[in-house]
Scaffold this active site. Structure first.
Site, PDB file in Angstrom:
ATOM      1  N   ASP A 309       0.804  -1.218   0.000  1.00 15.48           N
ATOM      2  CA  ASP A 309       0.000   0.000   0.000  1.00 15.48           C
ATOM      3  C   ASP A 309       0.842   1.276   0.000  1.00 15.48           C
ATOM      4  OD1 ASP A 309      -2.461  -1.206  -0.172  1.00 15.48           O
ATOM      5  OD2 ASP A 309      -2.826  -1.220   1.977  1.00 15.48           O
ATOM      6  N   ARG A 401     -11.766   7.491  -0.016  1.00 11.95           N
ATOM      7  CA  ARG A 401     -11.984   6.188   0.618  1.00 11.95           C
ATOM      8  C   ARG A 401     -10.923   5.895   1.670  1.00 11.95           C
ATOM      9  NH1 ARG A 401     -11.102   1.963  -3.083  1.00 11.95           N
ATOM     10  NH2 ARG A 401     -11.481   0.701  -1.246  1.00 11.95           N
TER      11      ARG A 401
END
Length: 423
Positions: A309, A401
């Site tokens: 990530d 998000r």
């Protein structure tokens, strides 16, 4: 759709608060389904994915109330009305599959739509299903739904050996095992801080768990779980981009609440690149050691390795590094979709399969670019901070998000960044 306008304007300085972990919160919220008693989460991030999970839990009959401007989530599942997680909500977010284990463990039955979410590879749910089967459940896939049924008397403890390390499957199995009869052993379990945080919360609720943070977790099932209040762990993936901002732009930034142990492998790569990371009473103080950063190679791996990530954001740093860097993505396929957008800004990137070679340039140029997924969105903003001229990042609904108040936080450091409302 909204866009983000970024104008490169030099060094960044100041302090920045780091939010609670989205991935931890999305796992902790379904834990309320395991108990009739209230579960309260503090330090919750204020993100669209959290609102989606709230809607999902409410659709099952759970009570979820956001307080203190959304930083506190008060939940209760004492009067659930459904064990069916509908497609219209689940399709928006992969983490929705995490209601499967708790519903199955407490009620003996669950119907969960196959999830949607990010377009970064297949990310199948078969590991989740096999884990439930190892606890005695019967699994049936039909009409786009997982139909799960526990044996008479409930789930049974067993050995769950994951063929691949999976954070989500480990979380689902861990929650299910807390109410299974007997002892459950999770082998080749994920070791991420979010797993440790979940175990700490479940233990507060009365679960008997040991070994979290290692590859073998043991759970002794209990009859019931109670309520608890738990503070969500600091978001290491929110932390990473703000550590990279002064590395890319220059300056000195303190990330309040940051800890090196959450991102050890990432910090080691920054050190090798010539970026100083110092742990202080407030958090992590980050600055370049000496001028332009050096190119370093990166291989993404499960925790405690370099996080997938943060690969896109690290690529943004390497775009203007001195030398040539090789980034190898071993977790998800299709996770170099940001590379063509960075190339639009003048980056020199060559992608072959799961490997990207980045040859550093002196300066990027501002350009209109498009966010292809959640992590790519913030990598393009970081690149824009280091670019000459204006960069417009389109499709930033991805950003919302996973990152809280990015424009406000970076503006407080001196960045020229603003949100442009869609027409």
């Amino acid at each position: 759709m909204d866009s983000i306008l970024v104008t490169g304007n030099g060094p960044l300085n100041g302090e920045i608060p780091i939010a609670g972990a989205k991935n931890a919160c999305l796992t902790l919220m379904p834990a309320t389904l395991l108990s009739e008693e209230p579960l309260t989460l503090t330090n919750a991030p204020r993100l669209s994915d959290i609102r989606t999970m709230t809607l999902l839990l409410q659709s099952l009959g759970a009570e979820v109330t956001a307080m203190n401007a959304g930083k506190v989530l008060a939940m209760s599942s004492h009067a659930l009305t459904s064990q069916r997680a509908e497609y219209d909500i689940v399709r928006k977010m992969r983490a929705s599959i995490l209601v499967l284990g708790p519903l199955l463990a407490r009620f003996g039955y669950a119907e969960v739509s196959l999830p949607g979410g990010c377009a970064i590879g297949a990310r199948p749910v078969d590991l989740h299903l096999k884990a439930m089967e190892a606890l005695g459940a019967e699994m049936d896939l039909r009409d786009g739904y997982v139909h799960a049924k526990a044996p008479a008397g409930g789930l049974k403890g067993g050995v769950v050996e994951f063929p691949l390390v999976s954070v989500g499957a480990t979380e689902n199995a861990l929650m299910a095992a807390t109410l299974a009869k007997g002892t459950t052993v999770l082998k080749n379990a994920a070791r991420e801080p979010e797993i440790v945080d979940l175990a700490h919360c479940l233990r507060k609720m009365g679960a008997q768990i040991s070994g979290e943070g290692t590859s073998t977790i043991e759970v002794q099932g209990v009859e019931r779980l109670g309520g608890a209040t738990h503070s969500v762990v600091t978001d290491r993936i929110d932390l990473g981009p703000y550590m990279l901002a002064p590395a890319i732009c220059g300056g000195e930034v303190t990330c309040r609440g940051g800890r090196i142990d959450l991102l050890q492998a990432f910090c080691e790569r920054l050190d090798a690149a010539g970026v100083s990371v110092e742990e202080t009473d407030k958090g992590l103080k980050v600055a370049r050691k000496n001028g332009r950063v050096k190119a370093v190679d990166v291989v993404t791996e499960p925790f405690p390795g370099f996080p997938t990530d943060l690969q896109a954001q690290m690529m943004a740093l390497m775009c203007t590094a001195d030398g040539k860097a090789v980034l190898e993505e071993k977790i998800f396929e299709n996770r170099f979709m940001h590379a063509p957008e960075l190339i639009r800004m003048g980056a020199r990137i060559d992608v072959h399969g799961g490997t990207a070679t980045v040859s550093g340039v002196e300066r990027l140029k501002g350009a209109p670019v498009m966010a292809t997924d959640l992590r790519a969105s913030v990598s393009l903003i970081l690149a824009g901070l280091a670019a000459e001229g204006e960069t417009i990042v389109n499709r930033v609904y991805h950003l919302d998000r996973g990152y809280e108040n990015v424009e406000e936080k970076l503006s407080a450091l001196g960045a020229r960044i603003e949100r442009v409302a869609g027409q």
